[in-house]
Scaffold this motif. Structure first.
Motif, PDB file in Angstrom:
ATOM      1  N   GLU A 415      55.059  47.877  34.606  1.00 27.11           N
ATOM      2  CA  GLU A 415      54.264  46.792  35.287  1.00 27.11           C
ATOM      3  C   GLU A 415      54.357  46.809  36.626  1.00 27.11           C
ATOM      4  OE1 GLU A 415      54.367  43.135  33.080  1.00 27.11           O
ATOM      5  OE2 GLU A 415      53.960  44.001  31.375  1.00 27.11           O
ATOM      6  N   ASP A 444      53.684  54.445  26.972  1.00 26.94           N
ATOM      7  CA  ASP A 444      52.915  53.472  27.993  1.00 26.94           C
ATOM      8  C   ASP A 444      53.789  53.514  29.395  1.00 26.94           C
ATOM      9  OD1 ASP A 444      51.247  52.385  26.411  1.00 26.94           O
ATOM     10  OD2 ASP A 444      52.441  50.884  25.832  1.00 26.94           O
ATOM     11  N   TYR A 447      50.774  50.288  33.185  1.00 23.01           N
ATOM     12  CA  TYR A 447      49.987  49.124  32.693  1.00 23.01           C
ATOM     13  C   TYR A 447      48.785  48.827  33.593  1.00 23.01           C
ATOM     14  CZ  TYR A 447      53.230  48.532  28.883  1.00 23.01           C
ATOM     15  OH  TYR A 447      53.784  48.722  27.678  1.00 23.01           O
ATOM     16  N   PRO A 448      47.781  48.228  33.364  1.00 27.25           N
ATOM     17  CA  PRO A 448      47.278  47.972  31.877  1.00 27.25           C
ATOM     18  C   PRO A 448      46.445  49.076  31.511  1.00 27.25           C
ATOM     19  CG  PRO A 448      45.913  46.976  33.719  1.00 27.25           C
ATOM     20  CD  PRO A 448      47.046  47.687  34.379  1.00 27.25           C
ATOM     21  N   HIS A 477      48.089  52.366  26.039  1.00 26.06           N
ATOM     22  CA  HIS A 477      47.622  52.074  27.552  1.00 26.06           C
ATOM     23  C   HIS A 477      47.562  53.258  28.425  1.00 26.06           C
ATOM     24  CE1 HIS A 477      47.991  47.712  27.453  1.00 26.06           C
ATOM     25  NE2 HIS A 477      48.871  47.946  26.416  1.00 26.06           N
TER      26      HIS A 477
END
Length: 783
Positions: A415, A444, A447-448, A477
């Motif tokens: 993130e 993942d 993100y997003p 994602h």
């Protein structure tokens, strides 16, 4: 009453909303064919839409009794939709029985209405038919409760929406032309000529000012669109502009929710409280001399005029969908503009930002295409490779695996915020150790939506300083951009080019990705690799294996829906056969156990994968997706005796934490031996201290009531506080053939975790270890 006032036109049925609702009924009945793996969620969504249309239609009914009956029916429809959409854990016979109960209760309501109309000598056909239909449906569901839940619930939903649509088509309603007359009658102002004249004038004014209102609404939407384009760094392609467009649609939806969920009910409640004062005010003005009104009467007239205008707008909203949308946007968009400007400081993850709601669309798109894409990608790589049929084509070969070695597994990293950066020092320390050979990202990466524009801040910069090879399997994602950013970053250039071209051909070239864009993606990843010196680009597929003497690491891409395509399944079986006699560690994109629950329940494909791993006596399964650290010990019987499979959820690498594990741990976990980090007390303490006053009701709702009818896990992103203490984590895996063991060592932002940091079952912690001892799990290797 004015003698020249036009008589109220006779009310008639209006077909628009009713026809739309009847079409929804047909779509609901067809959901088992149309919605892939999630038909019941679509049934719930369609019921919710039908309930909202039914509620809107109820305002237009010609009598108070008709309005009340229609609104009650709409509330039952909304409740049914809410049940089906938000309770996936109950899907099955429980949902069917609950739906039967709802139909039965609504049938009793219709019987009560039939009795009232019978006593008044009114028409009785409509309530009699509604009662019979609801009770018959309840009985049918009772008979079919143990049949296929998908078909039964879809049938029940279709019948419910069909009944609502029929009522809407046949019921007489008022239209926009009746606004001034029905408004005056409903407020009891028909006997006040001044009020009637003013109401008619204000209705005309509201109609005349619509172009101006529409103009500033459109201008504000264009401004929001421009803000989203700039803040999202959107690419000027159809797919690139989809994000800002969906963000604006999200802004509109939020504006309507604010207008009709908060502002409208508040104004309506205040208006009802003040209605007696309004009638008295009009009576006072009617008795006074219009030519010589005192200043108090002039102020009273202004107040009454303002309230008349607000009430007229409310009636126009009820009688016209275009008016309703315009009024809702007028009231809600200014507030939304403030929210758009301030959402980054709320302490919520991207999940609650309309700029990222496009991820939901990408998810729906990707979940249906992932297996098809992956299969086409790997076949293209095989076709382009001289050794395409070799079982070793998708191997990776890090150096230094001849003796004891270590590697790092970290999941759900990117993130790009303080939560991710807080873990970087420990990742660099462990990842840079002399015997650490490589790093694996278990799900993942960014993100997003896995886009290349997010890689620099969310992957390259946090991993700057890692000098060992970095491999990865994609999470859901990463698939949202059709794996383009992931492929360019982690696959060899030739394999990346082949995979992206294969995806384009599979989608019949219905994409904005061209050869020039593919070249740019690969070149951009190369520039980042040169700038940050993080070794990537060694894989040929979104899955891989490392085979050494005595140890095998097999990384499996489970896509969006926890599935593998036939080609990857064949590769996995061959890899497991090749690893027989070794200690086998499998990394999955999704965990088999998380939050104390078995994740493969009612998922035949994922459960079959679990059985395959059991059949090959896999010793350790590690996965991301759930954003925390969890450990489980699974014991199962085989013909050769009891076997043990260890499970680790390793998804705490930087994304917002999955607080559902700590806040909603089940009384009876799926396995007896378990542990998770952070502990419940640590989570509660942090959120107690950092939750602002305005968000406190949501925190109490989540902590005390499990966020029902949602879930504590689902609301985790609402409490994304990027302040200390941080609970991110990763796992160091040490393969020590000299000692005949594999050691798992979890690390947090301050170094190795202690047993006191974890919440664990009594049987999991070794008897010779105390709370202050460092966490370490030793697994024996085959001799």
């Amino acid at each position: 009453m004015l003698k020249d006032r036009a008589p109220l036109r006779p009310a008639a049925p209006e077909l628009g909303l009713g026809v739309v609702t009847l079409l929804l009924a047909g779509l609901t009945g067809a959901t088992p064919f149309l919605s892939g793996d999630t038909p019941l969620r679509l049934v719930g969504l369609l019921l919710l839409v039908a309930g909202m249309l039914e509620l809107l239609h109820s305002f237009r009914r010609v009598s108070p009794d008709a309005q009340q009956g229609a609104s009650r029916s709409a509330s039952f429809t909304l409740a049914m939709g809410f049940l089906v959409f938000l309770a996936p854990a109950l899907v099955g016979s429980a949902v069917v029985l609950l739906l039967a109960a709802w139909f039965g209760l609504d049938g009793l309501r219709c019987l009560a209405e039939l009795r009232r109309q019978w006593s008044r000598g009114q028409a009785r056909f409509r309530p009699a038919l509604a009662a019979a239909g609801n009770l018959a449906t309840a009985g049918l569901l009772g008979l079919l409760w143990n049949a296929s839940a998908t078909w039964v619930v879809a049938l029940a939903g279709a019948l419910r929406i069909l009944g609502a649509g029929w009522n809407m088509v046949t019921a007489p309603v008022h239209t926009l032309h009746d606004t001034s007359a029905t408004f005056s009658d409903s407020l009891g102002l028909s006997e006040h000529p001044d009020a009637v004249r003013l109401a008619e004038r204000l209705v005309d004014e509201e109609r005349q000012r619509r172009p101006i209102d529409r103009g500033w609404i459109a201008a504000l939407l264009m401004i929001l669109f421009a803000i989203h384009i700039g803040r999202m760094e959107a690419e000027w392609t159809l797919v690139g502009l989809l994000g800002p467009f969906v963000a604006v649609l999200g802004d509109m939806l939020v504006a309507l929710l604010i207008a009709f969920g908060v502002i409208g009910p508040t104004r309506l409640g205040l208006r009802r409280l003040g209605r007696p004062l309004e009638r008295r005010g009009w009576s006072r003005l009617a008795a006074a001399d219009r030519a010589h009104r005192p200043w108090t009467d002039r102020l009273l007239f202004r107040w009454l005029s303002r309230n008349l205008r607000l009430s007229i707008r409310a009636h126009q909203t009820w009688y016209s969908i275009p008016f309703a949308l315009e009024r809702g946007l007028q009231a809600g968009l200014p507030i939304v503009a403030v929210l758009v400007a301030t959402v980054p400081i709320w302490g919520m993850s991207w999940y609650f930002d309309t700029e990222n709601w496009a991820a939901g669309i990408y998810n729906s798109w990707a979940e249906q295409r992932t297996d098809t894409w992956r299969q086409a990608m790997t076949r293209a790589v095989r076709a382009a490779s001289p050794s395409g049929a070799s079982t070793e084509l998708f191997d990776v070969d890090p150096a230094g695996l001849t003796g004891d070695f270590a590697f790092v597994v970290i999941g759900d990293t990117g993130e790009g915020d303080a939560s991710q950066q807080a873990l970087v020092p420990q990742l660099l320390r462990v990842g840079g150790a002399a015997d650490t050979r490589f790093v694996v990202i278990s799900s993942d990466v960014v993100y997003p939506t896995g886009a290349m524009k997010n890689y620099e801040a969310n992957f390259w910069l946090p991993f700057h300083g890692i000098e060992r090879p970095v491999y990865a399997i994609p999470g859901n994602h990463d698939w949202y951009d059709a794996l383009e950013g992931f492929a360019a970053t982690f696959l060899e250039a030739g394999a990346a080019r082949a995979t992206m071209r294969a995806r384009i051909e599979t989608d019949h070239r219905l994409t904005s990705t061209t050869d020039s864009r593919i070249a740019w993606l690969i070149e951009q990843a190369g520039r980042y690799r040169d700038a940050y010196r993080v070794p990537t680009g060694f894989q040929r597929a979104p899955f891989f294996q490392v085979q050494t003497a005595g140890f095998a690491l097999i990384a499996v891409d489970t896509g969006v829906l926890r599935r593998v395509d036939p080609d990857q399944d064949a590769w996995l079986r061959a890899a497991l056969e090749r690893a027989r006699g070794k200690f086998i560690m499998v990394v999955l994109g999704h965990p088999l156990y998380a939050g104390g629950q078995y994740q493969a329940e009612r998922d035949e494909g994922f459960e079959a994968l679990h059985h395959l791993l059991r059949a090959h006596e896999v010793g350790l399964v590690m996965a991301g997706d759930t954003h925390d650290l969890e450990m489980y010990v699974e014991r199962y019987a085989t013909a050769g005796g009891e076997r043990v499979m260890h499970h680790v959820v390793n998804g705490g690498g930087g994304a917002y934490l999955s607080f559902g594990t700590a806040l909603a741990w089940p009384a009876r976990p799926a396995l007896a031996d378990w542990a998770f980090y952070p502990s419940t007390s640590s989570v509660v303490d942090k959120l107690d201290r950092h939750t602002p006053l305005w968000k406190w009701p949501f925190w109490v709702w989540t902590r005390r009531f499990g966020a029902w009818p949602f879930s504590a896990e689902g609301l985790s992103a609402a409490f994304d506080y990027n302040v200390a203490p941080f609970f991110q984590s990763f796992v160091e895996v040490r393969v020590e053939r000299s000692a005949g063991r594999v050691r798992l060592i979890p690390h947090g932002v301050n170094g190795r975790l202690r047993w006191a940091d974890l919440q664990a079952s009594p049987s999991l912690r070794p008897a010779d270890r105390g709370p202050e001892d460092l966490v370490e799990v030793a697994l024996p290797m085959p001799r």
